[in-house]
Each structure stands twice: as structure tokens, then as C-alpha cells.
Design an enzyme around this catalytic site. Structure first.
Site, PDB file in Angstrom:
ATOM      1  CG  HIS A 163      -1.871  -1.113   1.268  1.00 18.77           C
ATOM      2  ND1 HIS A 163      -3.067  -1.067   0.612  1.00 18.77           N
ATOM      3  CD2 HIS A 163      -1.812  -2.322   1.869  1.00 18.77           C
ATOM      4  CE1 HIS A 163      -3.718  -2.199   0.812  1.00 18.77           C
ATOM      5  NE2 HIS A 163      -2.975  -2.983   1.568  1.00 18.77           N
ATOM      6  CB  ALA A 222      12.778 -23.430   6.352  1.00 20.92           C
ATOM      7  NE  ARG A 266      26.026 -25.295   0.018  1.00 19.39           N
ATOM      8  CZ  ARG A 266      25.834 -26.190  -0.957  1.00 19.39           C
ATOM      9  NH1 ARG A 266      26.431 -26.060  -2.114  1.00 19.39           N
ATOM     10  NH2 ARG A 266      25.027 -27.219  -0.777  1.00 19.39           N
TER      11      ARG A 266
END
Length: 184
Positions: free
Chosen positions: A104, A149, A172
Site C-alpha cells: 500500500h 525455510a 553459497r
């Protein structure tokens, strides 16, 4: 690639009834995912063959969603379909991954929707692990990249990069990806 002889013997020694019983759950899943894909396509999305998406994503999809072949999307956490997103072939997006496609205008009293970067493009063979977040400042995830994750991606990701952390940084490079499948 040579398959182990124990595996081949197990397949060839199966009875017809066991073979048919094995087809039933596969057929049910095939019909389920075909139905879900048809819902997304009826709303204008383009979904490639053998791609799998959740029902909750199919209900929200529109013409701005393009998914290539053999991709598995396990999340429906797309913040908006006002802006185009292209997910190419052989991409895996894990559960609870969030793709924040727009924001926004915080300087406006009306908080209009905006995207200050080009459409999001996720290249071939990308793996976006569970609970990661792709922010609107990222418009390109390069071929073969891995988003770890819980990573929070704030900028474009180069090819074959392994990204981790908040904000995500390259830890890496991958050495290769599916070299037998990729044809240049």
C-alpha cells in the site's frame, strides 16, 4: 540410470489385482488435482501439465497467475493477484510460504494498492522452502535457486543461489541442478 534388481522384481511379480488396487488411490488423486486445476483455469489462470496447486489457491486465482509444467505449489498465501506472477517449470513452493506481491502507498490517506517493482518471475527448478517470505521488492528468483525455510527475501535472487536468513543472504551457490533433465 539402472534400477535395482530388487525393485524390478517387485514390480514384475505383482498380481493383476494388486496392480489395480494400486491404481485406485492414484486415480483419485489425479481426478482431484485435475478438478482443482480446472477451477483455476476457468478463472483465467494458466496452469501447465502435471502441476499441482491447492484448492484454496485455485479459488483465488485469476489471469495474473501463470504456472509452468511439473510444479508443486503447497501454499495459497499469495497476498494479491492484482499483479502478475509467473512460476516456471519444476518449481516447488512449500507450505506456508508467503508471496507478498503488492503493498500500500503509505504516504496516501487512502492507502492505494501499489507494486514498486516489475511482476514476480520464479524461474525453473526453484525450491521455496516452507514458511519463507518473498517481499514485493523481489521481482526475480533465478533458475535453480533455493530459498531456505523462514528466509525473508527482500531483493532479486541470482541463479543457483542458496538464500537463508532475515533478510535473506546468499550462503553459497548450488553446484548443479537436474543436469540430466535440463536441455539448453
Amino acid at each position: 540410470m539402472k534400477l535395482p534388481s530388487q525393485y524390478i522384481n517387485g514390480i514384475t511379480s505383482r498380481s493383476l489385482s494388486r496392480f489395480i488396487l494400486g491404481l485406485i488411490p492414484r486415480t483419485i488423486k489425479y481426478l482431484k488435482y485435475s478438478f482443482i486445476k480446472k477451477i483455476a483455469i476457468s478463472k483465467g489462470a494458466q496452469i501447465g501439465e502435471y502441476s499441482i496447486i491447492p484448492f484454496s489457491l485455485a479459488k483465488k486465482a485469476n489471469k495474473n497467475l501463470v504456472i509452468g509444467k511439473h510444479s508443486i505449489i503447497s501454499t495459497s498465501n499469495f497476498s494479491s493477484f492484482r499483479y502478475p506472477i509467473t512460476i516456471k517449470d519444476n518449481v516447488i513452493i512449500g507450505k506456508n510460504a508467503k508471496l507478498v506481491l503488492g503493498g500500500h502507498n503509505i504516504d496516501s490517506p487512502h492507502f492505494e494498492h501499489c507494486r514498486n517493482s516489475p511482476p514476480l518471475i520464479i524461474e525453473d527448478y526453484v525450491w521455496i522452502c516452507p514458511d519463507s517470505v518473498i517481499l514485493p521488492s523481489c521481482s526475480h528468483i533465478g533458475k535453480g535457486a533455493v530459498i531456505g525455510a523462514n528466509a525473508v527475501v527482500t531483493k532479486d535472487v541470482p541463479e543457483f543461489s542458496i538464500m537463508s536468513g532475515n533478510p535473506a543472504k546468499e550462503i553459497r551457490k548450488r553446484k548443479e541442478t537436474h543436469h540430466e533433465l535440463v536441455t539448453e
